[in-house]
Design a protein around this motif. Sequence first.
Motif, PDB file in Angstrom:
ATOM      1  N   SER A 135       3.291  71.027  55.420  1.00 44.70           N
ATOM      2  CA  SER A 135       4.386  70.772  56.359  1.00 44.70           C
ATOM      3  C   SER A 135       4.244  69.374  56.930  1.00 44.70           C
ATOM      4  O   SER A 135       3.183  68.731  56.809  1.00 44.70           O
ATOM      5  CB  SER A 135       4.360  71.793  57.485  1.00 44.70           C
ATOM      6  OG  SER A 135       3.212  71.590  58.305  1.00 44.70           O
ATOM      7  N   GLY A 136       5.300  68.892  57.569  1.00 45.98           N
ATOM      8  CA  GLY A 136       5.250  67.560  58.169  1.00 45.98           C
ATOM      9  C   GLY A 136       4.146  67.422  59.202  1.00 45.98           C
ATOM     10  O   GLY A 136       3.439  66.412  59.247  1.00 45.98           O
ATOM     11  N   GLY A 137       3.976  68.450  60.027  1.00 44.28           N
ATOM     12  CA  GLY A 137       2.923  68.410  61.037  1.00 44.28           C
ATOM     13  C   GLY A 137       1.533  68.397  60.421  1.00 44.28           C
ATOM     14  O   GLY A 137       0.635  67.677  60.891  1.00 44.28           O
ATOM     15  N   GLN A 138       1.332  69.171  59.364  1.00 49.01           N
ATOM     16  CA  GLN A 138       0.035  69.182  58.675  1.00 49.01           C
ATOM     17  C   GLN A 138      -0.238  67.834  58.021  1.00 49.01           C
ATOM     18  O   GLN A 138      -1.370  67.342  58.049  1.00 49.01           O
ATOM     19  CB  GLN A 138       0.011  70.295  57.640  1.00 49.01           C
ATOM     20  CG  GLN A 138      -0.077  71.694  58.216  1.00 49.01           C
ATOM     21  CD  GLN A 138       0.024  72.770  57.147  1.00 49.01           C
ATOM     22  OE1 GLN A 138       0.802  72.644  56.199  1.00 49.01           O
ATOM     23  NE2 GLN A 138      -0.756  73.824  57.288  1.00 49.01           N
ATOM     24  N   ALA A 162       7.702  61.254  64.374  1.00 53.76           N
ATOM     25  CA  ALA A 162       9.057  61.118  63.835  1.00 53.76           C
ATOM     26  C   ALA A 162       9.366  62.259  62.867  1.00 53.76           C
ATOM     27  O   ALA A 162       8.613  62.530  61.930  1.00 53.76           O
ATOM     28  CB  ALA A 162       9.211  59.776  63.126  1.00 53.76           C
ATOM     29  N   GLY A 163      10.477  62.958  63.109  1.00 48.36           N
ATOM     30  CA  GLY A 163      10.916  64.021  62.215  1.00 48.36           C
ATOM     31  C   GLY A 163      10.267  65.370  62.442  1.00 48.36           C
ATOM     32  O   GLY A 163      10.589  66.330  61.734  1.00 48.36           O
ATOM     33  N   LEU A 164       9.363  65.476  63.412  1.00 47.30           N
ATOM     34  CA  LEU A 164       8.682  66.743  63.665  1.00 47.30           C
ATOM     35  C   LEU A 164       9.429  67.542  64.726  1.00 47.30           C
ATOM     36  O   LEU A 164      10.070  66.972  65.615  1.00 47.30           O
ATOM     37  CB  LEU A 164       7.243  66.489  64.133  1.00 47.30           C
ATOM     38  CG  LEU A 164       6.340  65.689  63.185  1.00 47.30           C
ATOM     39  CD1 LEU A 164       4.949  65.573  63.788  1.00 47.30           C
ATOM     40  CD2 LEU A 164       6.281  66.333  61.794  1.00 47.30           C
ATOM     41  N   ASP A 165       9.328  68.882  64.657  1.00 43.76           N
ATOM     42  CA  ASP A 165      10.004  69.699  65.664  1.00 43.76           C
ATOM     43  C   ASP A 165       9.233  69.634  66.982  1.00 43.76           C
ATOM     44  O   ASP A 165       8.068  69.198  67.020  1.00 43.76           O
ATOM     45  CB  ASP A 165      10.181  71.140  65.178  1.00 43.76           C
ATOM     46  CG  ASP A 165       8.865  71.902  65.064  1.00 43.76           C
ATOM     47  OD1 ASP A 165       8.073  71.925  66.024  1.00 43.76           O
ATOM     48  OD2 ASP A 165       8.625  72.504  64.002  1.00 43.76           O
ATOM     49  N   PRO A 166       9.852  70.045  68.093  1.00 42.20           N
ATOM     50  CA  PRO A 166       9.230  69.864  69.415  1.00 42.20           C
ATOM     51  C   PRO A 166       7.868  70.525  69.578  1.00 42.20           C
ATOM     52  O   PRO A 166       6.971  69.940  70.219  1.00 42.20           O
ATOM     53  CB  PRO A 166      10.264  70.479  70.366  1.00 42.20           C
ATOM     54  CG  PRO A 166      11.575  70.333  69.652  1.00 42.20           C
ATOM     55  CD  PRO A 166      11.247  70.521  68.202  1.00 42.20           C
ATOM     56  N   VAL A 167       7.685  71.713  69.030  1.00 43.45           N
ATOM     57  CA  VAL A 167       6.398  72.410  69.182  1.00 43.45           C
ATOM     58  C   VAL A 167       5.294  71.659  68.447  1.00 43.45           C
ATOM     59  O   VAL A 167       4.201  71.419  68.987  1.00 43.45           O
ATOM     60  CB  VAL A 167       6.499  73.859  68.672  1.00 43.45           C
ATOM     61  CG1 VAL A 167       5.120  74.518  68.682  1.00 43.45           C
ATOM     62  CG2 VAL A 167       7.467  74.662  69.541  1.00 43.45           C
ATOM     63  N   VAL A 168       5.570  71.256  67.206  1.00 45.35           N
ATOM     64  CA  VAL A 168       4.588  70.516  66.409  1.00 45.35           C
ATOM     65  C   VAL A 168       4.308  69.159  67.054  1.00 45.35           C
ATOM     66  O   VAL A 168       3.163  68.699  67.094  1.00 45.35           O
ATOM     67  CB  VAL A 168       5.094  70.340  64.962  1.00 45.35           C
ATOM     68  CG1 VAL A 168       4.144  69.455  64.156  1.00 45.35           C
ATOM     69  CG2 VAL A 168       5.239  71.697  64.282  1.00 45.35           C
ATOM     70  N   THR A 169       5.347  68.530  67.581  1.00 44.59           N
ATOM     71  CA  THR A 169       5.193  67.240  68.257  1.00 44.59           C
ATOM     72  C   THR A 169       4.269  67.362  69.460  1.00 44.59           C
ATOM     73  O   THR A 169       3.364  66.536  69.653  1.00 44.59           O
ATOM     74  CB  THR A 169       6.567  66.713  68.716  1.00 44.59           C
ATOM     75  OG1 THR A 169       7.355  66.407  67.561  1.00 44.59           O
ATOM     76  CG2 THR A 169       6.421  65.459  69.561  1.00 44.59           C
ATOM     77  N   ALA A 170       4.463  68.393  70.279  1.00 42.65           N
ATOM     78  CA  ALA A 170       3.620  68.590  71.466  1.00 42.65           C
ATOM     79  C   ALA A 170       2.164  68.804  71.069  1.00 42.65           C
ATOM     80  O   ALA A 170       1.242  68.257  71.700  1.00 42.65           O
ATOM     81  CB  ALA A 170       4.133  69.782  72.275  1.00 42.65           C
ATOM     82  N   ASP A 171       1.935  69.594  70.006  1.00 40.16           N
ATOM     83  CA  ASP A 171       0.567  69.828  69.526  1.00 40.16           C
ATOM     84  C   ASP A 171      -0.077  68.526  69.046  1.00 40.16           C
ATOM     85  O   ASP A 171      -1.260  68.275  69.305  1.00 40.16           O
ATOM     86  CB  ASP A 171       0.572  70.850  68.385  1.00 40.16           C
ATOM     87  CG  ASP A 171       0.859  72.262  68.867  1.00 40.16           C
ATOM     88  OD1 ASP A 171       0.743  72.508  70.080  1.00 40.16           O
ATOM     89  OD2 ASP A 171       1.197  73.117  68.023  1.00 40.16           O
ATOM     90  N   LEU A 172       0.708  67.702  68.343  1.00 37.28           N
ATOM     91  CA  LEU A 172       0.174  66.434  67.834  1.00 37.28           C
ATOM     92  C   LEU A 172      -0.182  65.498  68.985  1.00 37.28           C
ATOM     93  O   LEU A 172      -1.245  64.873  68.984  1.00 37.28           O
ATOM     94  CB  LEU A 172       1.195  65.777  66.908  1.00 37.28           C
ATOM     95  CG  LEU A 172       0.754  64.459  66.253  1.00 37.28           C
ATOM     96  CD1 LEU A 172      -0.425  64.695  65.314  1.00 37.28           C
ATOM     97  CD2 LEU A 172       1.914  63.812  65.504  1.00 37.28           C
ATOM     98  N   TYR A 173       0.690  65.411  69.989  1.00 35.20           N
ATOM     99  CA  TYR A 173       0.400  64.557  71.143  1.00 35.20           C
ATOM    100  C   TYR A 173      -0.843  65.037  71.896  1.00 35.20           C
ATOM    101  O   TYR A 173      -1.652  64.229  72.361  1.00 35.20           O
ATOM    102  CB  TYR A 173       1.594  64.511  72.095  1.00 35.20           C
ATOM    103  CG  TYR A 173       2.748  63.657  71.624  1.00 35.20           C
ATOM    104  CD1 TYR A 173       2.532  62.485  70.900  1.00 35.20           C
ATOM    105  CD2 TYR A 173       4.065  64.002  71.919  1.00 35.20           C
ATOM    106  CE1 TYR A 173       3.587  61.699  70.481  1.00 35.20           C
ATOM    107  CE2 TYR A 173       5.124  63.207  71.508  1.00 35.20           C
ATOM    108  CZ  TYR A 173       4.879  62.057  70.789  1.00 35.20           C
ATOM    109  OH  TYR A 173       5.929  61.274  70.378  1.00 35.20           O
TER     110      TYR A 173
END
Length: 235
Positions: A135-138, A162-173
């Motif tokens: 997936s994009g987040g992975q 960029a291009g990640l959904d809000p939940v995945v974005t929050a985890d990445l941050y």
Amino acid sequence: MALITCEDVVLGYDGEIVLTDINFTIESGDYLCVVGENGAGKSTLIKGLLKLINPMRGNIVMSDGLGVSEIGYLPQQTDIQRNFPASILEVVMSGTLNHMGARPFYSRKERMEALDKIDLMGLGGLERRCYQELSGGQQQRVLLARALCATSRMILLDEPAAGLDPVVTADLYDLIKRINTEMKITIVMVSHDMNAALQYASHILHLSHTQLYFGKTSDYVSSDAALILRERGTR
């Protein structure tokens, strides 16, 4: 201790100026967010910091023993990169290339370092999975692991969410913030996400072909530069 100092820097391409009058310092342990509208010169600055382009005027000074080879870099991904046919382990191990010299093969030490960073990103046990199947987040976590294999001092990230959904974005941050606070790695991140910049960054650099603001995040909120960004509705 200052790691990078920009002194009256002017950057551009083929004689065309993109950024002018850039003056700021990145200290060890900082979390700097670079913000501004599309085309404001944010990615150009990153290229300057990585010595991919040279200043037309001014100086970008690296100190405290920092070299370009010791900076981890997570660029914006292209479609070709997203479909790269390699395993997670192969992608992450490539982050050690700058430290291998002329040696043509990875050592056991480099393999173990890559596996450690894969575990750190929550991808343990998936090291043989093909990168293009993720997936994009992975994929972003894999690239972050790769950047960590290149450095123990500084990571530059160009729009990592960029291009990640809000939940995945929050985890990445959250993950990037832990790297900054727990591993003591300096972070420089280009982002359109003003809310994330205000929440996570220690310092803000606001660009619009020149430097509108540089300083602590707590002081940025009441600055003229922040007012400009709010009025234009930039995120």
